[in-house]
Design a protein around this motif. Structure first.
Motif, PDB file in Angstrom:
ATOM      1  N   PRO A 138      -5.939  10.757  -2.441  1.00  0.00           N
ATOM      2  CA  PRO A 138      -6.178   9.311  -2.518  1.00  0.00           C
ATOM      3  C   PRO A 138      -7.279   8.906  -1.529  1.00  0.00           C
ATOM      4  O   PRO A 138      -7.374   9.486  -0.444  1.00  0.00           O
ATOM      5  N   ASN A 139      -8.086   7.916  -1.908  1.00  0.00           N
ATOM      6  CA  ASN A 139      -9.289   7.606  -1.104  1.00  0.00           C
ATOM      7  C   ASN A 139      -9.043   6.689   0.094  1.00  0.00           C
ATOM      8  O   ASN A 139      -9.941   5.997   0.547  1.00  0.00           O
ATOM      9  N   GLY A 140      -7.809   6.660   0.581  1.00  0.00           N
ATOM     10  CA  GLY A 140      -7.518   5.876   1.777  1.00  0.00           C
ATOM     11  C   GLY A 140      -7.058   4.472   1.439  1.00  0.00           C
ATOM     12  O   GLY A 140      -7.251   4.004   0.313  1.00  0.00           O
ATOM     13  N   LYS A 154       6.860   8.046  -0.292  1.00  0.00           N
ATOM     14  CA  LYS A 154       7.547   7.679   0.953  1.00  0.00           C
ATOM     15  C   LYS A 154       8.597   6.579   0.731  1.00  0.00           C
ATOM     16  O   LYS A 154       9.671   6.600   1.329  1.00  0.00           O
ATOM     17  N   GLY A 169       2.088  10.622   2.688  1.00  0.00           N
ATOM     18  CA  GLY A 169       3.242  10.739   3.579  1.00  0.00           C
ATOM     19  C   GLY A 169       3.509  12.165   4.011  1.00  0.00           C
ATOM     20  O   GLY A 169       4.660  12.591   4.136  1.00  0.00           O
ATOM     21  N   LEU A 177       0.861  -1.185   0.000  1.00  0.00           N
ATOM     22  CA  LEU A 177       0.000   0.000   0.000  1.00  0.00           C
ATOM     23  C   LEU A 177       0.898   1.236   0.000  1.00  0.00           C
ATOM     24  O   LEU A 177       1.459   1.603   1.032  1.00  0.00           O
ATOM     25  N   ALA A 182       1.829  -2.006   4.794  1.00  0.00           N
ATOM     26  CA  ALA A 182       2.073  -0.566   4.641  1.00  0.00           C
ATOM     27  C   ALA A 182       3.487  -0.314   4.141  1.00  0.00           C
ATOM     28  O   ALA A 182       4.392  -1.109   4.392  1.00  0.00           O
ATOM     29  N   VAL A 183       3.652   0.809   3.465  1.00  0.00           N
ATOM     30  CA  VAL A 183       4.969   1.138   2.927  1.00  0.00           C
ATOM     31  C   VAL A 183       5.959   1.502   4.029  1.00  0.00           C
ATOM     32  O   VAL A 183       7.170   1.369   3.856  1.00  0.00           O
ATOM     33  N   ASP A 184       5.428   1.923   5.182  1.00  0.00           N
ATOM     34  CA  ASP A 184       6.352   2.591   6.103  1.00  0.00           C
ATOM     35  C   ASP A 184       6.915   1.751   7.247  1.00  0.00           C
ATOM     36  O   ASP A 184       7.647   2.258   8.072  1.00  0.00           O
ATOM     37  N   GLN A 217      -4.761   3.816  -7.035  1.00  0.00           N
ATOM     38  CA  GLN A 217      -5.986   3.837  -6.246  1.00  0.00           C
ATOM     39  C   GLN A 217      -6.863   4.996  -6.707  1.00  0.00           C
ATOM     40  O   GLN A 217      -6.398   5.913  -7.397  1.00  0.00           O
ATOM     41  N   GLY A 252       0.006   4.295  -1.680  1.00  0.00           N
ATOM     42  CA  GLY A 252      -0.724   5.387  -2.320  1.00  0.00           C
ATOM     43  C   GLY A 252      -0.843   6.607  -1.427  1.00  0.00           C
ATOM     44  O   GLY A 252      -1.368   7.640  -1.841  1.00  0.00           O
ATOM     45  N   GLY A 253      -0.367   6.498  -0.176  1.00  0.00           N
ATOM     46  CA  GLY A 253      -0.517   7.614   0.768  1.00  0.00           C
ATOM     47  C   GLY A 253       0.339   8.806   0.380  1.00  0.00           C
ATOM     48  O   GLY A 253       1.208   8.723  -0.486  1.00  0.00           O
ATOM     49  N   LEU A 283      -0.958  -2.891  10.444  1.00  0.00           N
ATOM     50  CA  LEU A 283      -1.232  -2.776   9.002  1.00  0.00           C
ATOM     51  C   LEU A 283      -0.492  -3.835   8.182  1.00  0.00           C
ATOM     52  O   LEU A 283       0.210  -3.521   7.226  1.00  0.00           O
ATOM     53  N   LYS A 319       6.670   7.390  10.272  1.00  0.00           N
ATOM     54  CA  LYS A 319       5.601   8.361   9.990  1.00  0.00           C
ATOM     55  C   LYS A 319       6.182   9.778   9.942  1.00  0.00           C
ATOM     56  O   LYS A 319       5.765  10.601   9.164  1.00  0.00           O
TER      57      LYS A 319
HETATM   58  P1  UTP Z   1      -0.880   6.600   6.662  1.00  0.00           P
HETATM   59  O1  UTP Z   1      -2.141   6.481   7.392  1.00  0.00           O
HETATM   60  O2  UTP Z   1       0.368   6.723   7.438  1.00  0.00           O
HETATM   61  O3  UTP Z   1      -1.037   7.822   5.637  1.00  0.00           O
HETATM   62  O4  UTP Z   1      -0.766   5.360   5.676  1.00  0.00           O
HETATM   63  P2  UTP Z   1       0.000   8.548   4.677  1.00  0.00           P
HETATM   64  O5  UTP Z   1      -0.832   9.306   3.692  1.00  0.00           O
HETATM   65  O6  UTP Z   1       1.017   7.624   4.082  1.00  0.00           O
HETATM   66  O7  UTP Z   1       0.805   9.519   5.635  1.00  0.00           O
HETATM   67  P3  UTP Z   1       0.399  10.932   6.292  1.00  0.00           P
HETATM   68  O8  UTP Z   1      -0.731  10.642   7.221  1.00  0.00           O
HETATM   69  O9  UTP Z   1       0.014  11.860   5.164  1.00  0.00           O
HETATM   70  O10 UTP Z   1       1.662  11.356   6.982  1.00  0.00           O
HETATM   71  C1  UTP Z   1      -0.630   4.036   6.091  1.00  0.00           C
HETATM   72  C2  UTP Z   1      -0.383   3.205   4.860  1.00  0.00           C
HETATM   73  O11 UTP Z   1      -1.500   3.260   3.974  1.00  0.00           O
HETATM   74  C3  UTP Z   1      -1.088   3.727   2.701  1.00  0.00           C
HETATM   75  C4  UTP Z   1       0.192   4.489   2.944  1.00  0.00           C
HETATM   76  O12 UTP Z   1       0.954   4.580   1.760  1.00  0.00           O
HETATM   77  C5  UTP Z   1       0.824   3.644   4.030  1.00  0.00           C
HETATM   78  O13 UTP Z   1       1.407   2.490   3.475  1.00  0.00           O
HETATM   79  N1  UTP Z   1      -2.142   4.592   2.130  1.00  0.00           N
HETATM   80  C6  UTP Z   1      -2.684   5.587   2.884  1.00  0.00           C
HETATM   81  C7  UTP Z   1      -2.532   4.363   0.846  1.00  0.00           C
HETATM   82  O14 UTP Z   1      -2.019   3.448   0.151  1.00  0.00           O
HETATM   83  N2  UTP Z   1      -3.505   5.167   0.335  1.00  0.00           N
HETATM   84  C8  UTP Z   1      -4.078   6.155   1.041  1.00  0.00           C
HETATM   85  O15 UTP Z   1      -4.965   6.848   0.506  1.00  0.00           O
HETATM   86  C9  UTP Z   1      -3.671   6.376   2.348  1.00  0.00           C
END
Ligand code: UTP
Length: 407
Positions: free
Chosen positions: A201-203, A109, A100, A95, A232-234, A177, A97-98, A310, A385
């Motif tokens: 991005p829609n979460g 990220k 970061g 995942l 999760a990527v992080d 996404q 798409g966030g 995650l 994060k």
């Molecule tokens: P986070 O909740 O940490 O969100 O994502 P984010 O957007 O990466 O970071 P901030 O909040 O802006 O600092 C948790 C995981 O979900 C993925 C992120 O890439 C990460 O792996 N994610 C989050 C998505 O793939 N898409 C999204 O729309 C949101």
């Protein structure tokens, strides 16, 4: 879509201001904006109350597969998992798409370099972790990488430039996404340019419907993939496609598995596995009352002590069953760059509105069964994060070093 049609659609959702710069746009820009209005689903903005509705369900403790039991059965579970991996039954989904935003880098990220004496990109770390299992199993595992419109090209370009960090290219598949509009506090969509509605991005909860919409579920079918491990990527320490975890989920016959770690304090800000009305679910830390926080199980241990990290396994069959079900949208307060009435781009210093996100944790409760699987926190949980402090580049580096990793 014509201007008249766009006006009608916008009026229905109280978003007429989207066309306020229309007359000053070039012909191409006009078409771009009309196309975006046509494809945008504004109805999601009126559904957010679903996520805000008070949860009346009864929360009770869930049985967690804990370390001593896992250790006892470890070898058996691992063999079971490896055998299924060799049969191609497992795929992995990154995942990524966030946005970061907390890390404060404009790149994806995964491109962040956490190395000290050499380059160690986050994507590279994750591929290394996956490679451990690939080596053990003796066969590659399909990896699906979710990006968003905002970071897709950079992500794909980076993987190409780094030659997929040694991973077989044919086993890496990218998909985007979906996006949703971002709004001010009154639900009016922001514009990020005179000809573009601000979107985000829609979460991370929309990953399977996006995978499906991208057509990549054809690969899943063709390859006979029955389970997907999403991560999760992080978290740079996590085990991906962990055969012991996979073996445990297969043995339990569950539709879903969640990796969990023991909380480091009763009020730690993580979602915790529980039952809601007898159904495996996640209770968010802000929903956990003082009473629940203090509750003990029959062994005198805290009853709600296992936080999710995650990293989940889902059965593809179950994912298909729920793919068209409505998922709640969660409202998240964020900083959203926008065009002011004079057409100037403003980069706010404080949160100025809402983004709308679907969350994976809602998917967990849409499954008919689920097994929480404990892992050692110091060995598998190093989330990045922020740049410094809690869950940061600094803290992740320390944990990597503790695990003998040279940065
Ligand atoms: P986070 O909740 O940490 O969100 O994502 P984010 O957007 O990466 O970071 P901030 O909040 O802006 O600092 C948790 C995981 O979900 C993925 C992120 O890439 C990460 O792996 N994610 C989050 C998505 O793939 N898409 C999204 O729309 C949101």
């Amino acid at each position: 879509m014509t201007r008249e049609e766009a006006e009608k659609k916008l009026e229905k959702f109280g978003q007429e201001h989207v066309l306020r710069f229309f007359d000053s746009l070039s012909e191409d820009e006009k078409q771009e904006l009309l196309a975006q209005i046509e494809e945008t689903d504004f109805s999601v903005l009126t559904e957010t109350s679903v996520a805000e509705k008070k949860d009346e369900r009864v929360i009770s403790p869930i049985k967690v597969l804990q370390l001593p039991e896992i250790e006892k059965k470890g070898q058996n579970l691992e063999e079971k998992g490896l055998d299924a991996i060799r049969k191609g039954r497992l795929g992995a989904v990154l995942l990524a798409g966030g946005m970061g935003t907390r890390l404060g880098s404009s790149d994806p990220k995964g491109m962040y370099d956490i190395g000290l004496t050499r380059h160690v990109y986050i994507f590279q770390r994750l591929i290394e972790n996956l490679q451990d299992v690939v080596k053990k199993a003796g066969c590659p595992i399909h990896l699906f990488v979710m990006t968003s419109e905002k970071n897709h090209d950079k992500t794909v370009g980076f993987f190409r430039e780094k030659e997929y960090f040694g991973y077989p290219e044919d086993f890496v598949h990218f998909f985007r996404q979906e996006m949703v509009p971002a709004t001010d506090y009154d639900g009016k969509v922001y514009m990020e340019a005179k000809s573009r509605i601000a979107t985000s991005p829609n979460g991370n909860g929309g990953w399977f419907s996006s995978l499906d919409a991208s057509g990549l579920t054809d690969v899943v079918d063709k390859e006979g993939i029955e389970y997907l491990n999403i991560f999760a990527v992080d978290n740079v320490l996590q085990r991906i496609a962990d055969p012991v975890f996979f073996g445990a989920v297969l043995e339990s016959g569950s539709e879903c598995g969640s990796k969990v770690v023991r909380k480091n304090a009763p009020d730690e800000a993580v979602g915790v596995m529980c039952l809601k009305d007898g159904h495996p679910s996640i209770v968010e830390y802000y929903e956990l009352t003082d009473e629940l926080m203090e509750e003990k199980d029959e062994n005198g241990e805290p009853a709600y002590d296992f936080g999710v990290i995650l990293n989940y396994l889902f059965s593809v069959k179950a994912l298909r069953r729920i793919v068209n079900d409505r998922m709640p949208l969660h409202v998240v307060e964020k900083k959203i760059p926008y065009m002011d009435d004079e057409g100037r781009l403003i980069n706010p210093e404080k949160p100025n509105g809402h983004k709308y996100e679907k969350l994976v944790l809602d998917m967990v409760e849409m499954m008919n069964s689920g097994v929480p699987f404990e892992v050692v926190r110091e060995k598998e949980f190093a989330p990045i994060k922020n740049r410094t402090g809690k869950d940061s580049v600094e803290s992740a580096r320390e944990l990597l070093k503790l695990n003998g990793y040279v940065l």
